[in-house]
Design an enzyme around this catalytic site. Structure first.
Site, short mmCIF file in Angstrom:
data_model
loop_
_atom_site.label_atom_id
_atom_site.label_comp_id
_atom_site.label_asym_id
_atom_site.label_seq_id
_atom_site.Cartn_x
_atom_site.Cartn_y
_atom_site.Cartn_z
N TYR A 294 -2.35 -3.78 4.31
CA TYR A 294 -1.13 -3.52 3.57
C TYR A 294 0.07 -3.96 4.41
O TYR A 294 0.24 -3.48 5.54
CB TYR A 294 -1.00 -2.03 3.24
CG TYR A 294 0.33 -1.68 2.61
CD1 TYR A 294 0.64 -2.08 1.32
CD2 TYR A 294 1.28 -0.96 3.32
CE1 TYR A 294 1.87 -1.76 0.74
CE2 TYR A 294 2.51 -0.63 2.76
CZ TYR A 294 2.80 -1.05 1.46
OH TYR A 294 4.02 -0.74 0.90
N ASP B 13 14.61 0.99 6.77
CA ASP B 13 14.20 0.53 5.44
C ASP B 13 15.26 0.96 4.41
O ASP B 13 15.11 1.95 3.71
CB ASP B 13 12.83 1.13 5.09
CG ASP B 13 12.30 0.61 3.76
OD1 ASP B 13 12.83 -0.41 3.27
OD2 ASP B 13 11.35 1.22 3.23
N ASP C 10 4.33 -4.92 -0.04
CA ASP C 10 5.51 -4.31 -0.63
C ASP C 10 6.43 -5.44 -1.11
O ASP C 10 6.67 -6.40 -0.39
CB ASP C 10 6.21 -3.47 0.45
CG ASP C 10 7.34 -2.62 -0.08
OD1 ASP C 10 7.75 -2.80 -1.24
OD2 ASP C 10 7.83 -1.78 0.70
N ASP D 227 9.39 -4.37 -2.77
CA ASP D 227 10.61 -3.60 -3.05
C ASP D 227 10.93 -3.60 -4.55
O ASP D 227 10.08 -3.30 -5.36
CB ASP D 227 11.77 -4.13 -2.22
CG ASP D 227 11.65 -3.76 -0.74
OD1 ASP D 227 10.83 -2.89 -0.42
OD2 ASP D 227 12.36 -4.35 0.08
N HIS E 62 3.58 -4.37 -4.94
CA HIS E 62 4.15 -3.33 -5.80
C HIS E 62 5.65 -3.52 -5.97
O HIS E 62 6.37 -3.95 -5.07
CB HIS E 62 3.80 -1.92 -5.32
CG HIS E 62 4.22 -1.54 -3.94
ND1 HIS E 62 5.51 -1.19 -3.61
CD2 HIS E 62 3.49 -1.42 -2.79
CE1 HIS E 62 5.57 -0.86 -2.33
NE2 HIS E 62 4.36 -1.01 -1.80
N GLU F 212 9.13 -1.52 -7.59
CA GLU F 212 9.61 -0.17 -7.82
C GLU F 212 10.84 -0.12 -8.72
O GLU F 212 11.42 -1.16 -9.05
CB GLU F 212 9.91 0.51 -6.49
CG GLU F 212 11.03 -0.15 -5.72
CD GLU F 212 11.01 0.19 -4.24
OE1 GLU F 212 12.04 0.67 -3.74
OE2 GLU F 212 9.96 -0.03 -3.58
N CYS G 130 13.62 3.67 1.74
CA CYS G 130 12.25 4.17 1.86
C CYS G 130 12.02 5.30 0.87
O CYS G 130 12.88 6.17 0.68
CB CYS G 130 12.01 4.65 3.29
SG CYS G 130 10.43 5.50 3.52
N ARG H 244 5.31 0.88 -9.16
CA ARG H 244 5.68 2.07 -8.40
C ARG H 244 6.92 2.71 -9.02
O ARG H 244 7.87 2.01 -9.36
CB ARG H 244 5.95 1.70 -6.94
CG ARG H 244 6.71 2.78 -6.16
CD ARG H 244 6.93 2.38 -4.73
NE ARG H 244 8.07 3.07 -4.16
CZ ARG H 244 8.44 2.99 -2.87
NH1 ARG H 244 7.75 2.23 -2.03
NH2 ARG H 244 9.50 3.64 -2.44
N GLU I 28 5.20 7.56 -6.34
CA GLU I 28 5.63 7.84 -4.97
C GLU I 28 6.11 9.29 -4.85
O GLU I 28 6.70 9.85 -5.78
CB GLU I 28 6.77 6.89 -4.59
CG GLU I 28 7.35 7.10 -3.20
CD GLU I 28 6.37 6.78 -2.09
OE1 GLU I 28 5.31 7.46 -2.00
OE2 GLU I 28 6.67 5.88 -1.29
N ASN J 139 -0.11 6.72 -1.46
CA ASN J 139 0.63 6.36 -0.25
C ASN J 139 0.62 7.53 0.73
O ASN J 139 1.19 8.59 0.44
CB ASN J 139 2.07 6.01 -0.64
CG ASN J 139 2.87 5.43 0.52
OD1 ASN J 139 2.30 4.99 1.52
ND2 ASN J 139 4.18 5.43 0.38
#
Length: 306
Positions: free
Chosen positions: A44, A59, A87, A89, A114, A116, A124, A161, A191, A214
């Site tokens: 990952y 982040d 990721d 974002d 993913h 989001e 984050c 996500r 999440e 996660n």
């Protein structure tokens, strides 16, 4: 094609009722090589780790699509037999930008990524004060990614996500994930779950869509092992802090030792050999394989050794 190999393997695992994908978080070539060396079958690429390693920044949405895609591609290129989940974002903008991001990730050989529902200046998922876009903006991102995937004739796994749980509540979070799946996502990722009961509930409510877990040390979600995650029904579980935590702790220790004593003493393994020397680092990164390849191809660069 290298672009499709990892995605095909990841999809095969997602359809296997006996398989759970456990992926450690890596952020650079060395942490990826270390994870590969102990036999993980998936990796990952953490966005937080990319921010701290490439930019030296937290982040907070400071990385660009090129920062992320280039890093993911480097990691994916180390071993094409090992799928890399990355990721992505927010996709870095509106539908046009999300489509471009998807294309870049596909061309870099990423197996899955993913997207989001935070605003573009995201943070984050385990920090406070997250702001979200509306559900239509979110599903437009997923649609754009699915369209780009189809246009390129590829099969990259799209993971939806949502960070809606803390601010908008459980029901809204589930609504968003179901809408994302309807828009083309393959996997659902809630999440910030705060209990095992909630984890179990999510998997049941979203079935048959595979669910993503996660595990962040110091975050809001209780930590469980891969056996427990499998029993709850999750198909992918990531530990994104593996690389960051190990580098943070070890570098702090060695820097303090050098600052306080003026030297760094050798560490030894159980057989008394020096552990972590320069050749050890080079070897895990492929020193012998490089020299063997050169020789097999008729090269002479390493005839006297390396």
């Amino acid at each position: 094609m290298a672009q499709a190999k990892g995605a095909a393997k990841l999809r095969q695992w997602l359809s296997d009722p006996d398989k759970i994908v456990v992926a450690p978080g890596v952020h650079d070539g060395l942490t990826a090589r270390m994870a590969l060396s102990v036999g993980f079958d998936a990796l990952y690429m953490t966005g937080a780790g990319t921010a701290v390693s490439r930019l030296g920044q937290p982040d907070l949405g400071l990385t660009s699509v090129d920062d992320m895609a280039t890093n993911a591609g480097m990691i994916a290129g180390l071993d094409r037999d090992v799928p890399v989940i990355a990721d992505a974002d927010t996709g870095f903008g509106g539908p046009l930008m999300v489509a471009r991001t998807t294309e870049k990730y596909i061309l870099q050989g990423v197996a899955g990524f993913h997207l989001e529902d935070q605003i573009t200046t995201k943070r984050c998922g385990h920090l406070l004060g997250k702001e979200l876009v509306d559900v239509n903006t979110y599903t437009a991102r997923i649609k754009a990614a699915a369209h780009a995937r189809e246009r390129m004739g590829q099969d990259i796994v799209i993971i939806a996500r949502t960070d809606a749980l803390q601010s908008l509540g459980y029901d809204e979070a589930i609504l968003r994930l179901k809408a994302a799946v309807a828009a083309g996502a393959d996997v659902a990722f809630l999440e910030g779950m705060d209990s095992k009961e909630q984890m179990s509930k999510v998997v049941k409510e979203l079935a048959p869509t595979p669910c993503f877990l996660n595990m962040v040390g110091g975050g809001v979600t209780p930590l469980i092992n891969s056996k427990e995650a499998k029993e709850l029904g999750f198909k992918i579980v990531i530990w994104p802090m593996v690389g960051m935590t190990s580098v943070y702790l070890a570098t702090r220790e060695f820097c303090r030792e050098l600052k306080e004593t003026g030297e760094i003493k050798d560490r030894h393994d159980k057989d008394g050999k020096i552990d972590g020397g320069v050749r050890d680092v080079f070897e895990v990164c492929g020193l012998s394989k490089c020299s063997e390849f050169d020789k097999e191809m008729g090269g002479s660069s390493f005839l006297k050794g390396a």
